[in-house]
Design an enzyme around this catalytic site. Structure first.
Site, PDB file in Angstrom:
ATOM      1  N   LYS A  20       0.841  -1.208   0.000  1.00 34.77           N
ATOM      2  CA  LYS A  20       0.000   0.000   0.000  1.00 34.77           C
ATOM      3  C   LYS A  20       0.875   1.256   0.000  1.00 34.77           C
ATOM      4  O   LYS A  20       0.646   2.181  -0.783  1.00 34.77           O
ATOM      5  CB  LYS A  20      -0.885   0.014   1.258  1.00 34.77           C
ATOM      6  CG  LYS A  20      -1.545   1.358   1.529  1.00 34.77           C
ATOM      7  CD  LYS A  20      -2.359   1.375   2.798  1.00 34.77           C
ATOM      8  CE  LYS A  20      -1.597   1.663   4.044  1.00 34.77           C
ATOM      9  NZ  LYS A  20      -1.359   3.072   4.383  1.00 34.77           N
ATOM     10  N   ASN A  21       1.879   1.277   0.870  1.00 31.74           N
ATOM     11  CA  ASN A  21       2.646   2.514   1.044  1.00 31.74           C
ATOM     12  C   ASN A  21       3.618   2.780  -0.100  1.00 31.74           C
ATOM     13  O   ASN A  21       4.274   3.812  -0.135  1.00 31.74           O
ATOM     14  CB  ASN A  21       3.358   2.514   2.398  1.00 31.74           C
ATOM     15  CG  ASN A  21       2.350   2.687   3.525  1.00 31.74           C
ATOM     16  OD1 ASN A  21       1.194   3.026   3.281  1.00 31.74           O
ATOM     17  ND2 ASN A  21       2.778   2.442   4.758  1.00 31.74           N
ATOM     18  N   CYS A 113      -5.287   7.982   9.367  1.00 32.72           N
ATOM     19  CA  CYS A 113      -5.324   7.403  10.713  1.00 32.72           C
ATOM     20  C   CYS A 113      -4.999   8.479  11.745  1.00 32.72           C
ATOM     21  O   CYS A 113      -4.100   9.279  11.550  1.00 32.72           O
ATOM     22  CB  CYS A 113      -4.277   6.299  10.841  1.00 32.72           C
ATOM     23  SG  CYS A 113      -4.764   4.760  10.081  1.00 32.72           S
ATOM     24  N   ARG A 118      -0.045  14.966  13.196  1.00 31.63           N
ATOM     25  CA  ARG A 118       0.756  14.566  12.027  1.00 31.63           C
ATOM     26  C   ARG A 118       0.932  15.777  11.131  1.00 31.63           C
ATOM     27  O   ARG A 118       0.276  15.928  10.112  1.00 31.63           O
ATOM     28  CB  ARG A 118       0.089  13.403  11.291  1.00 31.63           C
ATOM     29  CG  ARG A 118       0.034  12.162  12.158  1.00 31.63           C
ATOM     30  CD  ARG A 118      -0.634  11.011  11.458  1.00 31.63           C
ATOM     31  NE  ARG A 118       0.192  10.432  10.396  1.00 31.63           N
ATOM     32  CZ  ARG A 118      -0.218   9.436   9.627  1.00 31.63           C
ATOM     33  NH1 ARG A 118      -1.417   8.930   9.782  1.00 31.63           N
ATOM     34  NH2 ARG A 118       0.575   8.942   8.702  1.00 31.63           N
ATOM     35  N   ASP A 303       4.686   0.719  12.037  1.00 33.58           N
ATOM     36  CA  ASP A 303       3.499   0.041  11.496  1.00 33.58           C
ATOM     37  C   ASP A 303       3.399  -1.411  11.962  1.00 33.58           C
ATOM     38  O   ASP A 303       2.326  -2.007  11.882  1.00 33.58           O
ATOM     39  CB  ASP A 303       3.521   0.073   9.953  1.00 33.58           C
ATOM     40  CG  ASP A 303       3.336   1.479   9.402  1.00 33.58           C
ATOM     41  OD1 ASP A 303       2.996   2.381  10.184  1.00 33.58           O
ATOM     42  OD2 ASP A 303       3.529   1.666   8.191  1.00 33.58           O
ATOM     43  N   ARG A 395      -8.488  -0.403   4.480  1.00 31.72           N
ATOM     44  CA  ARG A 395      -7.620   0.589   3.840  1.00 31.72           C
ATOM     45  C   ARG A 395      -6.282  -0.031   3.444  1.00 31.72           C
ATOM     46  O   ARG A 395      -5.645   0.446   2.510  1.00 31.72           O
ATOM     47  CB  ARG A 395      -7.359   1.763   4.794  1.00 31.72           C
ATOM     48  CG  ARG A 395      -8.579   2.634   5.040  1.00 31.72           C
ATOM     49  CD  ARG A 395      -8.224   3.815   5.910  1.00 31.72           C
ATOM     50  NE  ARG A 395      -6.951   4.352   5.480  1.00 31.72           N
ATOM     51  CZ  ARG A 395      -6.041   4.897   6.272  1.00 31.72           C
ATOM     52  NH1 ARG A 395      -6.281   5.009   7.553  1.00 31.72           N
ATOM     53  NH2 ARG A 395      -4.915   5.345   5.791  1.00 31.72           N
TER      54      ARG A 395
HETATM   55  C1  EPZ Z   1       4.318   6.934   6.285  1.00 31.89           C
HETATM   56  O1  EPZ Z   1       3.527   7.982   6.822  1.00 31.89           O
HETATM   57  C2  EPZ Z   1       3.390   5.748   6.165  1.00 31.89           C
HETATM   58  N1  EPZ Z   1       2.308   6.086   5.256  1.00 31.89           N
HETATM   59  C3  EPZ Z   1       2.841   5.356   7.518  1.00 31.89           C
HETATM   60  O2  EPZ Z   1       2.071   4.194   7.364  1.00 31.89           O
HETATM   61  C4  EPZ Z   1       4.029   5.048   8.437  1.00 31.89           C
HETATM   62  O3  EPZ Z   1       3.539   4.782   9.735  1.00 31.89           O
HETATM   63  C5  EPZ Z   1       4.990   6.239   8.490  1.00 31.89           C
HETATM   64  O4  EPZ Z   1       5.399   6.589   7.143  1.00 31.89           O
HETATM   65  C6  EPZ Z   1       6.241   5.968   9.296  1.00 31.89           C
HETATM   66  O5  EPZ Z   1       6.912   4.857   8.773  1.00 31.89           O
HETATM   67  C7  EPZ Z   1       2.504   5.987   3.944  1.00 31.89           C
HETATM   68  O6  EPZ Z   1       3.558   5.661   3.449  1.00 31.89           O
HETATM   69  C8  EPZ Z   1       1.331   6.246   3.074  1.00 31.89           C
HETATM   70  P1  EPZ Z   1       6.333  10.370   8.252  1.00 31.89           P
HETATM   71  P2  EPZ Z   1       4.056   9.490   6.820  1.00 31.89           P
HETATM   72  O7  EPZ Z   1       6.187  11.635   7.477  1.00 31.89           O
HETATM   73  O8  EPZ Z   1       4.761   9.736   5.535  1.00 31.89           O
HETATM   74  C9  EPZ Z   1       6.509  13.619  11.789  1.00 31.89           C
HETATM   75  C10 EPZ Z   1       0.229   2.791   7.741  1.00 31.89           C
HETATM   76  O9  EPZ Z   1      -0.294   2.269   8.759  1.00 31.89           O
HETATM   77  N2  EPZ Z   1       6.407  14.633  10.723  1.00 31.89           N
HETATM   78  O10 EPZ Z   1       7.589   9.590   8.099  1.00 31.89           O
HETATM   79  O11 EPZ Z   1       2.926  10.327   7.192  1.00 31.89           O
HETATM   80  C11 EPZ Z   1       5.179  12.888  11.955  1.00 31.89           C
HETATM   81  O12 EPZ Z   1       4.282  13.610  12.732  1.00 31.89           O
HETATM   82  C12 EPZ Z   1       0.674   4.229   7.749  1.00 31.89           C
HETATM   83  O13 EPZ Z   1       0.364   2.180   6.683  1.00 31.89           O
HETATM   84  C13 EPZ Z   1       6.492  15.959  11.051  1.00 31.89           C
HETATM   85  O14 EPZ Z   1       6.687  16.334  12.215  1.00 31.89           O
HETATM   86  O15 EPZ Z   1       5.100   9.409   8.002  1.00 31.89           O
HETATM   87  C14 EPZ Z   1       5.620  11.588  12.577  1.00 31.89           C
HETATM   88  O16 EPZ Z   1       5.788  11.756  13.956  1.00 31.89           O
HETATM   89  C15 EPZ Z   1       0.301   4.965   8.967  1.00 31.89           C
HETATM   90  N3  EPZ Z   1       6.353  16.899  10.057  1.00 31.89           N
HETATM   91  C16 EPZ Z   1       6.984  11.349  11.927  1.00 31.89           C
HETATM   92  O17 EPZ Z   1       7.404  12.599  11.415  1.00 31.89           O
HETATM   93  C17 EPZ Z   1       6.153  16.541   8.767  1.00 31.89           C
HETATM   94  O18 EPZ Z   1       6.022  17.432   7.910  1.00 31.89           O
HETATM   95  C18 EPZ Z   1       6.964  10.307  10.808  1.00 31.89           C
HETATM   96  O19 EPZ Z   1       6.097  10.730   9.779  1.00 31.89           O
HETATM   97  C19 EPZ Z   1       6.051  15.175   8.440  1.00 31.89           C
HETATM   98  C20 EPZ Z   1       6.188  14.227   9.436  1.00 31.89           C
END
Ligand code: EPZ
Length: 414
Positions: A20-21, A113, A118, A303, A395
């Site tokens: 998915k991701n 989610c 986020r 995850d 999802r």
């Molecule tokens: C991706 O989300 C995945 N989603 C998530 O999978 C996964 O949990 C996550 O990466 C971490 O591995 C997809 O790929 C579609 P991040 P993403 O930006 O890109 C902070 C699932 O269950 N952050 O790496 O949203 C954020 O708040 C989903 O399949 C900021 O502070 O994750 C978090 O604490 C859920 N500012 C951390 O970084 C930003 O601008 C990691 O977020 C962006 C992120």
């Protein structure tokens, strides 16, 4: 609702779906390309349907036959409707892609989610460095790149997966060279780069912490096979583990599964990688998974934390979890407690005392992976588990009930 009558030992072979991701950013990337993209191993998920609806709204035509999705990209507009943005957080990766292809983009803040705050500050500041002017207007993001997207040096303060993807998408077709320092190293990033490079992009170092993107003039659609879903794989491994089962996963990339192996080894499972397959044999009673600290790749993925917590819930001894990525990713713990699990939470730490057996109960999935954890727990529990909120699970998991039933679970949708 998903209804499970447990326990039942799982055994047999199970094919793992496409990731998915990986699929979601690939669909955003298809927008950048002139002509046709064909994605194989494309999972049948509601999040993928949402991304397809976004592409169709933008003017692209999409058609699916089994696991093959064909996208003809010729966008006629540059906005994403609010209902589609709210349906999933990863819709934010369309920002970089639309901006690059159309020179402007309009969308509201993304949903998805509820895993705590986020923010998208890293996405926005990185896109601004590439030449985007982004302002907030009535709860929506309005972005323009009047002078076009140009290369820049971007150092991410955290290796955000989504921000890394957004920069790759925006910078692939641009003037000059972009460097992303402290980039996310998740395998899905490398998959995105493989596709973009097939389309004519020049991206180097994806999968490592420094990515270099030499901007090109145009991209042309290509064929691509979506990488296997490592989180779906670990979910089925956990399901087999809690039932004392023995399963073989096919269509996996074992290199991606390695960072998730320690809880299986700690708890007494025997895991054997077999080329593109993986065999897991679980003991009758699991031991504790000991200590899990979630980290960006190649650390233990956030995850996978919920499904491994279901293993810890029935593993003999004490397990400790430290969730370092998301603030609110323990909602499944209270639901597992309804099934008899003993879990104490303190901020980012969860202490799980394994119990001899869980019992079935009515529980609620509050998010995707937390919902999967309840399915795993329900397979091990004595009696009936009824899970509501299962739209979260759909999802990210293709036909989860059918696949588990094929392995011997008494599971159905109600
Ligand atoms: C991706 O989300 C995945 N989603 C998530 O999978 C996964 O949990 C996550 O990466 C971490 O591995 C997809 O790929 C579609 P991040 P993403 O930006 O890109 C902070 C699932 O269950 N952050 O790496 O949203 C954020 O708040 C989903 O399949 C900021 O502070 O994750 C978090 O604490 C859920 N500012 C951390 O970084 C930003 O601008 C990691 O977020 C962006 C992120």
């Amino acid at each position: 609702m998903i209804i499970i009558d447990g326990p039942a030992r799982l055994s047999g072979e199970i094919p793992v779906q496409g990731a998915k991701n990986s699929t979601l950013p690939l669909l955003a990337a298809a927008l950048l390309c002139k002509g046709q993209t064909v994605l194989y191993n494309c999972p049948d998920l509601s999040d993928v349907d949402t991304a397809v609806k976004i592409l169709e709204h933008l003017g692209c035509s999409c058609s699916r036959t089994d696991d093959r999705l064909i996208i003809d990209s010729a966008p006629t507009r540059c906005d994403v409707p609010p209902d589609l943005m709210r349906e999933m957080r990863s819709s934010i990766v369309f920002l970089g892609a639309i901006l690059s292809r159309c020179g402007e983009a309009k969308m509201c803040f993304p949903g998805g989610c509820e895993l705590g705050p986020r923010p998208i500050d890293l996405h926005l500041s990185a896109l601004a460095k590439l030449g985007a002017e982004i302002r907030e207007e009535g709860g929506c993001l309005v972005a323009r790149a009047p002078g076009g997207i140009h290369g820049a040096y971007i150092s991410l303060s955290f290796p955000s997966v989504g921000a890394t993807e957004n920069v790759m998408l925006a910078a692939c077709c641009s003037e000059g060279t972009t460097v992303i320092a402290n980039a996310a190293r998740e395998p899905e990033i490398a998959d995105l780069a493989r596709y973009l490079n097939r389309c004519g992009g020049r991206i180097y170092g994806a999968g490592e912490s420094c990515i270099i993107i030499d901007g090109v003039q145009e991209l042309y659609g290509a064929e691509h096979r979506v990488m296997p879903d490592r989180i779906a794989a670990v979910t089925y491994m956990a399901a087999a583990a809690v039932t004392g089962g023995s399963i073989t996963l096919t269509g996996v990339d074992n290199a991606h599964i390695m960072p998730m192996l320690s809880p299986f080894e700690e708890s007494g499972c025997v895991v054997r990688p077999l080329g593109g397959a993986l065999n897991l044999m679980a003991p009758q009673r699991l031991r504790a998974v000991k200590h899990i600290r979630t980290m960006p790749y190649p650390g233990f993925p956030t995850d996978a934390q919920p499904v491994v917590m279901s293993m810890a819930a029935v593993g003999e001894g004490t397990s400790i979890f430290v969730e370092n990525i998301f603030e609110n990713r323990y909602k499944h713990a209270a639901e597992l407690a309804r099934m008899g699990a003993s879990i104490k939470l303190e901020g980012k730490v969860a202490v799980v005392e394994g119990v001899e057996a869980l019992h079935g109960a009515p529980v609620t999935a509050w998010d995707l992976r937390g919902g999967a954890a309840l399915v795993v727990a329900g397979l091990a529990a004595q009696g009936r588990t009824e899970i509501t909120g299962t739209w979260h699970i759909r999802r990210g998991y293709e036909n989860i009930t059918g696949r588990l039933a094929d392995l011997g679970a008494r599971i159905r949708e109600g």
